[in-house]
Design a protein around this motif. Structure first.
Motif, PDB file in Angstrom:
ATOM      1  N   MET A 238       0.842  -1.183   0.000  1.00 33.93           N
ATOM      2  CA  MET A 238       0.000   0.000   0.000  1.00 33.93           C
ATOM      3  C   MET A 238       0.887   1.246   0.000  1.00 33.93           C
ATOM      4  SD  MET A 238      -3.090  -0.571   2.643  1.00 33.93           S
ATOM      5  CE  MET A 238      -4.624  -0.769   1.830  1.00 33.93           C
ATOM      6  N   ASN A 239       0.464   2.212  -0.763  1.00 32.98           N
ATOM      7  CA  ASN A 239       1.226   3.443  -0.778  1.00 32.98           C
ATOM      8  C   ASN A 239       0.691   4.414   0.279  1.00 32.98           C
ATOM      9  OD1 ASN A 239      -1.135   4.373  -1.866  1.00 32.98           O
ATOM     10  ND2 ASN A 239      -0.316   4.752  -3.902  1.00 32.98           N
ATOM     11  N   PHE A 240       1.352   5.522   0.401  1.00 34.71           N
ATOM     12  CA  PHE A 240       1.013   6.492   1.439  1.00 34.71           C
ATOM     13  C   PHE A 240      -0.396   7.040   1.281  1.00 34.71           C
ATOM     14  CE2 PHE A 240       0.728  10.991   2.594  1.00 34.71           C
ATOM     15  CZ  PHE A 240       0.906  10.877   3.968  1.00 34.71           C
ATOM     16  N   TRP A 241      -0.798   7.335   0.057  1.00 31.80           N
ATOM     17  CA  TRP A 241      -2.091   7.983  -0.147  1.00 31.80           C
ATOM     18  C   TRP A 241      -3.252   7.048   0.165  1.00 31.80           C
ATOM     19  CZ3 TRP A 241      -1.931  12.823   0.261  1.00 31.80           C
ATOM     20  CH2 TRP A 241      -0.831  13.528  -0.177  1.00 31.80           C
ATOM     21  N   SER A 242      -3.113   5.774  -0.140  1.00 34.80           N
ATOM     22  CA  SER A 242      -4.200   4.859   0.209  1.00 34.80           C
ATOM     23  C   SER A 242      -4.312   4.703   1.726  1.00 34.80           C
ATOM     24  CB  SER A 242      -4.005   3.504  -0.466  1.00 34.80           C
ATOM     25  OG  SER A 242      -2.802   2.911  -0.054  1.00 34.80           O
ATOM     26  N   LEU A 243      -3.185   4.669   2.430  1.00 32.97           N
ATOM     27  CA  LEU A 243      -3.228   4.623   3.889  1.00 32.97           C
ATOM     28  C   LEU A 243      -3.820   5.910   4.461  1.00 32.97           C
ATOM     29  CD1 LEU A 243       0.144   2.937   4.895  1.00 32.97           C
ATOM     30  CD2 LEU A 243      -2.152   2.023   5.110  1.00 32.97           C
ATOM     31  N   PHE A 244      -3.516   7.038   3.842  1.00 28.27           N
ATOM     32  CA  PHE A 244      -4.058   8.313   4.294  1.00 28.27           C
ATOM     33  C   PHE A 244      -5.577   8.355   4.121  1.00 28.27           C
ATOM     34  CE2 PHE A 244      -5.168  12.792   3.529  1.00 28.27           C
ATOM     35  CZ  PHE A 244      -4.784  13.320   4.755  1.00 28.27           C
ATOM     36  N   VAL A 245      -6.071   7.845   3.007  1.00 26.58           N
ATOM     37  CA  VAL A 245      -7.516   7.820   2.774  1.00 26.58           C
ATOM     38  C   VAL A 245      -8.202   6.896   3.778  1.00 26.58           C
ATOM     39  CG1 VAL A 245      -9.286   7.071   1.124  1.00 26.58           C
ATOM     40  CG2 VAL A 245      -7.386   8.474   0.353  1.00 26.58           C
ATOM     41  N   ILE A 246      -7.608   5.740   4.037  1.00 27.23           N
ATOM     42  CA  ILE A 246      -8.166   4.815   5.030  1.00 27.23           C
ATOM     43  C   ILE A 246      -8.187   5.474   6.400  1.00 27.23           C
ATOM     44  CG2 ILE A 246      -7.722   2.652   6.276  1.00 27.23           C
ATOM     45  CD1 ILE A 246      -6.701   1.527   3.597  1.00 27.23           C
ATOM     46  N   TRP A 247      -7.122   6.177   6.756  1.00 26.14           N
ATOM     47  CA  TRP A 247      -7.067   6.849   8.049  1.00 26.14           C
ATOM     48  C   TRP A 247      -8.131   7.938   8.141  1.00 26.14           C
ATOM     49  CZ3 TRP A 247      -5.969  11.932   9.467  1.00 26.14           C
ATOM     50  CH2 TRP A 247      -5.875  12.136  10.835  1.00 26.14           C
ATOM     51  N   CYS A 248      -8.311   8.722   7.077  1.00 28.95           N
ATOM     52  CA  CYS A 248      -9.318   9.790   7.099  1.00 28.95           C
ATOM     53  C   CYS A 248     -10.724   9.229   7.255  1.00 28.95           C
ATOM     54  CB  CYS A 248      -9.231  10.621   5.823  1.00 28.95           C
ATOM     55  SG  CYS A 248      -7.807  11.700   5.761  1.00 28.95           S
ATOM     56  N   ILE A 249     -11.026   8.169   6.534  1.00 29.97           N
ATOM     57  CA  ILE A 249     -12.352   7.562   6.649  1.00 29.97           C
ATOM     58  C   ILE A 249     -12.562   7.007   8.047  1.00 29.97           C
ATOM     59  CG2 ILE A 249     -13.779   5.646   5.835  1.00 29.97           C
ATOM     60  CD1 ILE A 249     -12.533   6.156   3.046  1.00 29.97           C
ATOM     61  N   THR A 250     -11.541   6.352   8.601  1.00 27.23           N
ATOM     62  CA  THR A 250     -11.642   5.817   9.961  1.00 27.23           C
ATOM     63  C   THR A 250     -11.853   6.941  10.960  1.00 27.23           C
ATOM     64  OG1 THR A 250     -10.177   3.985   9.380  1.00 27.23           O
ATOM     65  CG2 THR A 250     -10.448   4.442  11.709  1.00 27.23           C
ATOM     66  N   ALA A 251     -11.123   8.027  10.818  1.00 25.38           N
ATOM     67  CA  ALA A 251     -11.245   9.145  11.751  1.00 25.38           C
ATOM     68  C   ALA A 251     -12.625   9.797  11.671  1.00 25.38           C
ATOM     69  CB  ALA A 251     -10.157  10.177  11.482  1.00 25.38           C
ATOM     70  N   ILE A 252     -13.125   9.985  10.484  1.00 26.64           N
ATOM     71  CA  ILE A 252     -14.436  10.626  10.329  1.00 26.64           C
ATOM     72  C   ILE A 252     -15.544   9.751  10.900  1.00 26.64           C
ATOM     73  CG2 ILE A 252     -16.144  11.342   8.611  1.00 26.64           C
ATOM     74  CD1 ILE A 252     -13.750  12.322   6.906  1.00 26.64           C
ATOM     75  N   VAL A 253     -15.526   8.486  10.539  1.00 19.99           N
ATOM     76  CA  VAL A 253     -16.585   7.591  10.997  1.00 19.99           C
ATOM     77  C   VAL A 253     -16.499   7.376  12.509  1.00 19.99           C
ATOM     78  CG1 VAL A 253     -17.447   5.230  10.822  1.00 19.99           C
ATOM     79  CG2 VAL A 253     -16.868   6.486   8.766  1.00 19.99           C
ATOM     80  N   PHE A 254     -15.285   7.178  13.027  1.00 24.53           N
ATOM     81  CA  PHE A 254     -15.132   6.993  14.471  1.00 24.53           C
ATOM     82  C   PHE A 254     -15.468   8.276  15.221  1.00 24.53           C
ATOM     83  CE2 PHE A 254     -12.517   6.579  18.385  1.00 24.53           C
ATOM     84  CZ  PHE A 254     -13.186   5.490  18.916  1.00 24.53           C
ATOM     85  N   GLY A 255     -15.156   9.416  14.640  1.00 22.91           N
ATOM     86  CA  GLY A 255     -15.496  10.696  15.267  1.00 22.91           C
ATOM     87  C   GLY A 255     -16.995  10.904  15.379  1.00 22.91           C
ATOM     88  N   ILE A 256     -17.721  10.547  14.330  1.00 22.22           N
ATOM     89  CA  ILE A 256     -19.187  10.661  14.382  1.00 22.22           C
ATOM     90  C   ILE A 256     -19.748   9.713  15.435  1.00 22.22           C
ATOM     91  CG2 ILE A 256     -21.305  10.251  13.072  1.00 22.22           C
ATOM     92  CD1 ILE A 256     -19.747  11.201  10.573  1.00 22.22           C
ATOM     93  N   GLY A 257     -19.224   8.495  15.485  1.00 19.35           N
ATOM     94  CA  GLY A 257     -19.683   7.535  16.492  1.00 19.35           C
ATOM     95  C   GLY A 257     -19.363   7.970  17.903  1.00 19.35           C
ATOM     96  N   LEU A 258     -18.174   8.528  18.113  1.00 19.41           N
ATOM     97  CA  LEU A 258     -17.786   8.993  19.443  1.00 19.41           C
ATOM     98  C   LEU A 258     -18.613  10.203  19.857  1.00 19.41           C
ATOM     99  CD1 LEU A 258     -15.847   8.403  21.743  1.00 19.41           C
ATOM    100  CD2 LEU A 258     -14.228   9.964  20.685  1.00 19.41           C
ATOM    101  N   TRP A 259     -18.900  11.086  18.930  1.00 17.84           N
ATOM    102  CA  TRP A 259     -19.748  12.229  19.231  1.00 17.84           C
ATOM    103  C   TRP A 259     -21.133  11.768  19.668  1.00 17.84           C
ATOM    104  CZ3 TRP A 259     -24.271  13.846  16.830  1.00 17.84           C
ATOM    105  CH2 TRP A 259     -24.749  15.087  17.237  1.00 17.84           C
ATOM    106  N   ALA A 260     -21.708  10.805  18.930  1.00 17.55           N
ATOM    107  CA  ALA A 260     -23.036  10.298  19.284  1.00 17.55           C
ATOM    108  C   ALA A 260     -23.011   9.589  20.636  1.00 17.55           C
ATOM    109  CB  ALA A 260     -23.536   9.357  18.191  1.00 17.55           C
TER     110      ALA A 260
END
Length: 123
Positions: free
Chosen positions: A1-23
């Protein structure tokens, strides 16, 4: 995996986990500022790209940071982190279901064209 695919996975994880943690914090009635919530999400999801154990470490770090930043007990912090993960899973499954329901099927002509160019195997 290259850097950008890991970055996209991290961003999606952060956004989804952030919404769940907020709720989860809203349901539990904990007072947590948006800056503290963002810090918990960013720091805890930094370990998510680690193979095999990243998602478990993400959950543990979020629980420990919730315990330190709020007046919650340790068990309540773990429960909040698990509840946030459950909300994130439900959000991802709902989004996947929506995308699959509204996806346009391949046309018959395109499928026939793909079969024409497929390699032939002779038994």
């Amino acid at each position: 995996m290259n850097f950008w695919s890991l970055f996209v996975i991290w961003c999606i994880t952060a956004i989804v986990f952030g919404i769940g943690l907020w709720a989860a914090t809203r349901i539990a009635g904990l007072e947590l500022s948006s800056g503290a919530l963002a810090l918990i999400v960013i720091v805890s999801t930094l370990v998510s790209p680690i193979p095999y154990i990243g998602q478990l470490l993400c959950l543990g770090i979020a629980a420990l940071m919730l315990y330190r930043m709020t007046d919650a007990e340790l068990g309540q912090a773990w429960l909040l982190a698990i509840l946030a993960r459950a909300f994130a899973i439900i959000l991802v499954l709902a989004a996947y279901s929506y995308v699959e329901r509204h996806r346009k099927p391949d046309s018959v002509e395109r499928q026939i064209e793909m079969l024409k160019h497929a390699p032939q195997s002779n038994p």
